[in-house]
Design a protein around this motif. Structure first.
Motif, PDB file in Angstrom:
ATOM      1  N   SER A  78      43.942  37.326  45.594  1.00 56.00           N
ATOM      2  CA  SER A  78      43.310  37.244  44.181  1.00 56.00           C
ATOM      3  C   SER A  78      44.573  37.207  43.173  1.00 56.00           C
ATOM      4  N   PHE A 122      38.908  38.451  55.035  1.00 57.14           N
ATOM      5  CA  PHE A 122      39.150  37.595  53.745  1.00 57.14           C
ATOM      6  C   PHE A 122      40.649  37.112  53.946  1.00 57.14           C
ATOM      7  N   TYR A 171      30.812  41.731  50.551  1.00 58.41           N
ATOM      8  CA  TYR A 171      30.995  40.560  51.813  1.00 58.41           C
ATOM      9  C   TYR A 171      29.837  39.603  51.418  1.00 58.41           C
ATOM     10  N   TYR A 196      36.363  36.453  45.248  1.00 58.39           N
ATOM     11  CA  TYR A 196      37.414  37.411  45.788  1.00 58.39           C
ATOM     12  C   TYR A 196      38.286  38.425  44.953  1.00 58.39           C
ATOM     13  N   PHE A 220      29.711  37.578  48.502  1.00 61.64           N
ATOM     14  CA  PHE A 220      30.717  36.611  48.952  1.00 61.64           C
ATOM     15  C   PHE A 220      30.577  35.483  49.494  1.00 61.64           C
ATOM     16  N   TYR A 268      38.508  42.350  45.386  1.00 58.91           N
ATOM     17  CA  TYR A 268      39.813  42.901  45.294  1.00 58.91           C
ATOM     18  C   TYR A 268      40.108  44.115  44.289  1.00 58.91           C
ATOM     19  N   GLU A 290      41.844  34.578  51.706  1.00 58.50           N
ATOM     20  CA  GLU A 290      41.848  34.933  50.228  1.00 58.50           C
ATOM     21  C   GLU A 290      43.002  35.469  49.743  1.00 58.50           C
TER      22      GLU A 290
END
Length: 369
Positions: A358, A353, A309, A319, A312, A323, A356
């Motif tokens: 993936s 997230f 995190y 992400y 990110f 993931y 987000e």
């Protein structure tokens, strides 16, 4: 007679094999600066490497070392990217030869194996030994019959004897140039005693570890006639209904290691325990009716998630990477009683997230459209 292999060296430095080795070496590391630098002039760099191997002028660069605490303190050695391509090129050619002679229950660094497969095999063996959980007492469900020798080889990677390893390899590989290349790789690891040790972190070290301890596997399976045996790198377990039998095998195994491989069991970490007390193996504490994740592993998963995190948030990772990694963690955790831990992590992912998605999730969704 066992089949032997000659005239393989040219297969190692063939351009197709080097190209394949480069693709494997760069996997997951394509954004690293050293990979980008090598690929600025990819064709010429591969041709130069091919020439060095063909003329036997290849010499690996010094290893870079760093300390990793996870949880044990280990010295990890990192090879130059060019040398990692050589490791993959060698591995591509000789690994299939040796994998054919490895026993079924050797689980580290092999296709279709791994730690989860080893755990499932352990579950099968414990049911057989305990006669499907038949109780040995009146008090609780952990009083099942059966015992386990959980063993660890002392300072394994530091103690591997090069001469013994090369002699084992020479039984199958009758090609002096391949032996020369293997010596180049082995001798690149500087230790206090020449002719001993392999660096943690090299693909070749992982492979040679299996080649070396395949001698132990054969002794255990074919000389001692042990039925319930599993090895993962230098950790191995033997299950049996008799505690006395396990003590006898432990002594014979240690004698074999000292005499034939110049190794010895770690006496503090090689113990015989009742299955009812739970067996610590590959990050789990395994009881008959349930499994727990070791405390360090639970904390480590949470720590890695927090680190993801932070990366990110600083735009240092996307992400997709998070993931993919968390999918691996959840698969690992599902093999133990970790419902609360998984629920907590899932909630954190949802909260942190929420906006987000993936590419893995998208591709999975598109399959159903």
């Amino acid at each position: 007679m066992a089949k032997t292999y000659k005239n393989l060296y040219q297969e190692i430095y063939s351009f197709d094999n080097l190209l394949f080795a480069w693709k494997k070496a760069r996997k997951g590391k394509s954004k690293k600066d050293y990979v980008k630098e090598f690929e600025l002039n990819l064709l010429q760099n591969l041709l130069n490497l091919q020439k060095d191997l063909q003329t036997q002028n290849y010499s690996p660069k010094p290893l870079k070392t760093f300390i990793l605490r996870d949880p044990k303190t280990r010295k990890i050695s990192k090879s130059d990217f060019r040398d990692r391509i050589v490791h993959h090129a060698l591995y591509n050619i000789i690994e299939p030869i040796f994998d054919k002679i490895f026993i079924y229950d050797s689980y580290a660094n092999r296709k279709g194996k791994g730690s989860l497969a080893a755990i499932k095999r352990f579950d099968k063996f414990k049911r057989k030994i305990s006669k499907n959980g038949k109780l040995n007492g009146w008090f609780n469900n952990n009083q099942v019959k059966g015992y386990c020798l959980k063993a660890d080889i002392k300072h394994y990677f530091e103690e591997v004897n090069h001469e013994i390893l090369l002699n084992i390899i020479k039984r199958k590989i009758k090609d002096a140039k391949i032996i020369w290349l293997i010596k180049q790789i082995l001798n690149n690891f500087n230790t206090k005693i020449n002719g001993k040790g392999m660096p943690l972190g090299n693909l070749t070290s992982q492979f040679f570890a299996n080649v070396y301890l395949n001698e132990l596997d054969y002794f255990v399976k074919h000389k001692l006639k042990v039925k319930y045996y599993i090895r993962y790198v230098d950790d191995f377990i033997i299950l049996n209904s008799s505690k006395e039998q396990l003590f006898e095998w432990k002594l014979k195994i240690n004698e074999f290691l000292q005499r034939n491989l110049k190794l010895e069991l770690h006496q503090d970490k090689s113990k015989i325990s009742s299955l009812g007390n739970g067996i610590a193996f590959l990050g789990y504490k395994i009881f008959y009716h349930h499994k727990l994740l070791k405390k360090f592993n639970r904390k480590n998963i949470q720590r890695k998630f927090n680190n993801f995190y932070n990366l990110f948030s600083g735009n240092k990772i996307d992400y997709n990477k998070i993931y993919e990694s968390m999918q691996g963690f959840f698969t690992y955790m599902k093999n133990a009683d970790t419902f609360k831990l998984r629920a907590r992590l899932a909630k954190q992912i949802e909260n942190l997230f929420s906006n987000e998605i993936s590419s893995i999730e998208i591709n999975r969704y598109l399959k159903y459209l």
